[in-house]
Write an enzyme that holds these catalytic residues in place. Structure first.
Site, mmCIF file in Angstrom:
data_model
loop_
_atom_site.group_PDB
_atom_site.id
_atom_site.type_symbol
_atom_site.label_atom_id
_atom_site.label_comp_id
_atom_site.label_asym_id
_atom_site.label_seq_id
_atom_site.Cartn_x
_atom_site.Cartn_y
_atom_site.Cartn_z
ATOM 1 C CE LYS A 186 -4.448 -1.335 1.984
ATOM 2 N NZ LYS A 186 -5.440 -0.950 3.001
ATOM 3 C CE LYS B 197 -9.775 -11.947 -2.591
ATOM 4 N NZ LYS B 197 -9.217 -11.838 -1.219
ATOM 5 C CE LYS C 274 -13.234 -0.447 -2.702
ATOM 6 N NZ LYS C 274 -13.481 0.963 -2.520
#
Ligand code: TRP
Length: 339
Positions: A118, A201, A204
């Protein structure tokens, strides 16, 4: 080691908006099953403090938090059976996290792969909160002396850190106060993949909405997305092994099994030789039957913010009955005067 602790499940999810089938089958439905099994107390949490480790628009955060709450309830979390909370409404999470910031080592935190992913190349610009994220997560779990934590594979390293923090605290202060938590890692059967690429996967953040089924999709949209899901021209095999090199086909079989509460083996056996065109029609029916009522209930709850806020306030009260004494005892162990 955990024998003296009440069997208690804790898990958390970020209120990041746009709930999809992967969230439902991979997390929410498992949490509901654990709630209904009745073998453990269950505490489920929307982690808004974790969400703001990266920038969140305030209005969007508030909306996503209520939407996640509505999603949980629509999916079957019963706020009487489970303790359902929003993290910032139970201040003991953040208070214990500070203590854990002083237990965890910089080196441990720097090895977290989620931090490295991240923060990317520009770690200098990442928030301090993002670095400390796993210590807050340990506090979420340990403030309830939770013994079992259902999570996805990607959170395994954070749970190992949680165990390390509990062990170091216990060791440094010469106590046996925090349990060494057991991760309950999600199996492949509930991992939902992208409808257009069975090796990724469901997410969103994929630019195409056709790659996922959203929990707010209506019946027509659900059916259309399943009909258009990628497959191959071969019929279904008569055993699971026949799907090994066919990730999209395997994903649809998994979704069927999870929605119908059966096994992928049983789905393949019952549909052997069927063409995917027909299989997808039947799957669409099952999906609509299971998911449309959840979408309706979410929409109904979202109309009544007051009701959601009352549920969360009550959850926070119940949670604090557990968390406040644990924080008090932690402070006492550490030597904080006033208790
Ligand atoms: N980090 C978790 C995730 O992204 C969310 C989370 C926060 C969590 N606190 C937790 C999960 C405690 C389990 C237990 O999925």
């Amino acid at each position: 080691m955990t024998a003296k602790f009440t069997p208690r499940v804790f898990s958390g999810m970020q209120p990041s908006g746009d709930l999809h089938l992967g969230n439902y089958l991979g997390a929410m439905k498992r949490w509901v099953d654990m709630q209904n099994a009745g073998t453990h107390e269950t505490v489920y949490c929307m982690v808004d403090l974790h969400a703001i480790t990266v920038w969140q628009d305030p209005a969007a955060l508030a909306r996503s938090t209520r939407e996640l709450c509505a999603g949980f309830i629509a999916a079957g979390i019963d706020p009487e059976k489970s303790i359902l909370i929003n993290q910032s409404q139970v201040p003991e999470h953040a208070q214990l996290a500070w203590i854990f910031n002083c237990v965890a080592r910089m080196g441990w935190m720097g090895r977290m792969t989620q931090w490295k992913d991240k923060a990317g190349k520009n770690a200098e610009a990442a928030s301090l909160g993002l670095f400390a994220y796993p210590a807050l997560m340990a506090a979420d779990i340990l403030i309830y002396h939770a013994t079992h934590v259902p999570v996805g594979e990607d959170q395994k390293q954070h749970l190992e850190l949680t165990r390390d923090i509990a062990a170091k605290f216990n060791h440094d202060y010469g106590v046996d106060f925090f349990p060494i938590t057991e991760p309950v890692i999600e199996g492949a059967a509930t991992r939902v993949m992208n409808l257009r690429d069975g090796t990724k996967k469901m997410s969103k953040s994929d630019p195409s909405d056709m790659t996922r089924i959203n929990m707010t999709d209506d019946a027509d949209t659900i059916a259309r997305k399943i009909r258009k899901a990628k497959t191959d021209p071969d019929p279904l095999p008569d055993n699971l092994g026949g799907l090994d090199a066919r990730p999209e086909a395997r994903n649809l079989v998994n979704i069927w099994a999870a929605l119908a509460e059966t096994t992928p083996e049983a789905v393949v056996e019952a549909n052997a030789g069927k063409l995917f065109g027909y299989f997808k029609q039947d799957l669409a029916e099952i999906a609509v039957e299971k998911l449309a009522p959840i979408a309706d209930e979410m929409a109904r709850l979202m109309q009544d913010e007051g009701e959601i806020d009352r549920i969360l306030a009550r959850g926070a009260d119940r949670a604090r009955a557990l968390s406040a004494p644990v924080l008090e005892e932690t402070y006492r162990i550490v030597g904080m005067v006033g208790r």
